[in-house]
Design a protein around this motif. Structure first.
Motif, PDB file in Angstrom:
ATOM      1  N   PRO A   1       0.796  -1.235   0.000  1.00 56.78           N
ATOM      2  CA  PRO A   1       0.000   0.000   0.000  1.00 56.78           C
ATOM      3  C   PRO A   1       0.826   1.282   0.000  1.00 56.78           C
ATOM      4  O   PRO A   1       0.396   2.300  -0.570  1.00 56.78           O
ATOM      5  N   ILE A   2       2.000   1.255   0.608  1.00 52.46           N
ATOM      6  CA  ILE A   2       2.839   2.454   0.649  1.00 52.46           C
ATOM      7  C   ILE A   2       3.313   2.810  -0.755  1.00 52.46           C
ATOM      8  O   ILE A   2       3.299   3.973  -1.170  1.00 52.46           O
ATOM      9  N   PHE A   3       3.742   1.801  -1.497  1.00 56.93           N
ATOM     10  CA  PHE A   3       4.184   2.027  -2.872  1.00 56.93           C
ATOM     11  C   PHE A   3       3.004   2.460  -3.749  1.00 56.93           C
ATOM     12  O   PHE A   3       3.131   3.343  -4.597  1.00 56.93           O
ATOM     13  N   ILE A   4       1.879   1.820  -3.541  1.00 58.04           N
ATOM     14  CA  ILE A   4       0.695   2.135  -4.353  1.00 58.04           C
ATOM     15  C   ILE A   4       0.290   3.590  -4.179  1.00 58.04           C
ATOM     16  O   ILE A   4      -0.051   4.282  -5.151  1.00 58.04           O
ATOM     17  N   ASN A   5       0.348   4.098  -2.957  1.00 59.69           N
ATOM     18  CA  ASN A   5       0.018   5.501  -2.714  1.00 59.69           C
ATOM     19  C   ASN A   5       0.990   6.431  -3.429  1.00 59.69           C
ATOM     20  O   ASN A   5       0.593   7.454  -4.000  1.00 59.69           O
ATOM     21  N   ALA A   6       2.276   6.071  -3.407  1.00 58.15           N
ATOM     22  CA  ALA A   6       3.285   6.891  -4.087  1.00 58.15           C
ATOM     23  C   ALA A   6       3.056   6.884  -5.593  1.00 58.15           C
ATOM     24  O   ALA A   6       3.240   7.906  -6.268  1.00 58.15           O
ATOM     25  N   ILE A   7       2.646   5.747  -6.122  1.00 55.15           N
ATOM     26  CA  ILE A   7       2.373   5.640  -7.561  1.00 55.15           C
ATOM     27  C   ILE A   7       1.163   6.492  -7.935  1.00 55.15           C
ATOM     28  O   ILE A   7       1.161   7.193  -8.951  1.00 55.15           O
ATOM     29  N   LYS A   8       0.124   6.458  -7.122  1.00 60.13           N
ATOM     30  CA  LYS A   8      -1.087   7.236  -7.394  1.00 60.13           C
ATOM     31  C   LYS A   8      -0.798   8.732  -7.419  1.00 60.13           C
ATOM     32  O   LYS A   8      -1.410   9.490  -8.184  1.00 60.13           O
ATOM     33  N   GLU A   9       0.134   9.170  -6.591  1.00 59.12           N
ATOM     34  CA  GLU A   9       0.432  10.599  -6.475  1.00 59.12           C
ATOM     35  C   GLU A   9       1.386  11.090  -7.568  1.00 59.12           C
ATOM     36  O   GLU A   9       1.644  12.285  -7.682  1.00 59.12           O
ATOM     37  N   MET A  10       1.896  10.191  -8.387  1.00 50.77           N
ATOM     38  CA  MET A  10       2.878  10.560  -9.404  1.00 50.77           C
ATOM     39  C   MET A  10       2.261  11.465 -10.464  1.00 50.77           C
ATOM     40  O   MET A  10       1.204  11.173 -11.019  1.00 50.77           O
TER      41      MET A  10
ATOM     42  N   GLY B   1      12.748   8.539  -2.436  1.00 51.01           N
ATOM     43  CA  GLY B   1      12.444   9.882  -1.974  1.00 51.01           C
ATOM     44  C   GLY B   1      11.038  10.026  -1.439  1.00 51.01           C
ATOM     45  O   GLY B   1      10.783  10.821  -0.532  1.00 51.01           O
ATOM     46  N   LYS B   2      10.119   9.245  -1.994  1.00 51.76           N
ATOM     47  CA  LYS B   2       8.706   9.385  -1.644  1.00 51.76           C
ATOM     48  C   LYS B   2       8.232   8.430  -0.553  1.00 51.76           C
ATOM     49  O   LYS B   2       7.235   8.704   0.117  1.00 51.76           O
ATOM     50  N   THR B   3       8.891   7.294  -0.417  1.00 51.50           N
ATOM     51  CA  THR B   3       8.327   6.248   0.442  1.00 51.50           C
ATOM     52  C   THR B   3       9.204   5.801   1.608  1.00 51.50           C
ATOM     53  O   THR B   3       8.719   5.094   2.490  1.00 51.50           O
TER      54      THR B   3
END
Length: 254
Positions: free
Chosen positions: A122-131, A153-155
């Motif tokens: 979920p942490i990676f998925i959130n970072a991907i969504k915000e890209m 940098g993001k996660t």
């Protein structure tokens, strides 16, 4: 005769022009001239393609590490003892059964990392969504692990927080035999510190080991996860077989 010669010359000239036009058309076809607009990637293509690649890379990376002995059997991410404990390895013969104690610890801490990695997606998925499109474009034009660097940098802070709570739980589980990672670590360190603190150890200059296992293991487990995500990213960028969807082939096959 002059009229006939003129006709033949005109025919020959026309043939040369047609041949030249045909060759130019073939060259344009090969080089992509005339197809630039059709082949150009839209903002939507770039962003969607990169996000799809990252989702696939993260999913595969986590699955590999979450499999049985995922960390332990992979030399690229296998977790050894903390650097502070190198003194133990240098003097392992001084501890009865020391080699087995060390191996028990290494197996246990890697098992704890494998147990903890399962719930990090979920942490990676959130970072991907915000890209953003700008992020996606920069990553697409970057090096083979540009997306992994973006992830760091993001996660990393969020990932370490989640990992730490998982690690705290995982090191207490009896994942290897009937011994937990924390218990095997405590046994090794206790035996070593007893040796280091006695008169013989003091004279020999041996130092006690006081590493916080949770902190150490959290850092190493997170770094290992980035390594695996980076491997998957590199494959998608460089290997056609890794581009398993039409969108990936469209974005990364250029």
């Amino acid at each position: 005769m002059k009229y006939k010669s003129f006709i033949l010359s005109a025919v020959a000239s026309t043939a040369l022009v047609l041949t030249a036009c045909s060759e130019m058309s073939s060259l344009a076809s090969v080089s992509g001239i005339g197809r630039v607009t059709q082949a150009a990637l839209s903002q939507q293509d770039i962003t969607a393609g990169l996000k799809e690649a990252l989702n696939i890379g993260v999913d595969l990376g986590i699955k590999q590490l979450a499999a049985k002995n995922g960390y332990y059997n992979d030399l690229a991410v296998k977790i050894g003892l903390p650097s502070e404990a190198s003194v133990i390895l240098s003097n392992i013969s001084k501890i009865p059964g020391g080699n087995q104690l060390v191996e028990n610890v290494i197996m246990s801490i890697n098992a704890a990392a494998t147990d903890a990695v399962k719930d990090t997606a979920p942490i990676f998925i959130n970072a991907i969504k915000e890209m953003s499109f700008q992020d996606a474009t920069a990553i697409l034009k970057g090096n083979r692990t540009a997306a992994t660097a973006y992830f760091k940098g993001k996660t990393k802070t969020a990932l370490k927080n989640v990992f730490r709570s998982r690690i705290e739980s995982s090191i207490q589980k009896k994942l290897i035999g009937e011994v937990s990672a924390q218990s095997s670590w405590n046994t090794l360190v206790s035996k070593w510190n007893t040796l280091a603190k006695n008169p013989v150890g003091a004279v020999a200059g041996l130092k006690p080991v006081n590493t916080d296992l949770t902190d150490f293991l959290t850092e190493k487990a997170v770094d290992g996860l980035y390594v695996k995500v980076g491997e998957q990213e590199t494959k998608i960028r460089t290997q056609a077989a890794a581009r398993t969807t039409e969108l990936l082939r469209k974005v990364f096959g250029r």
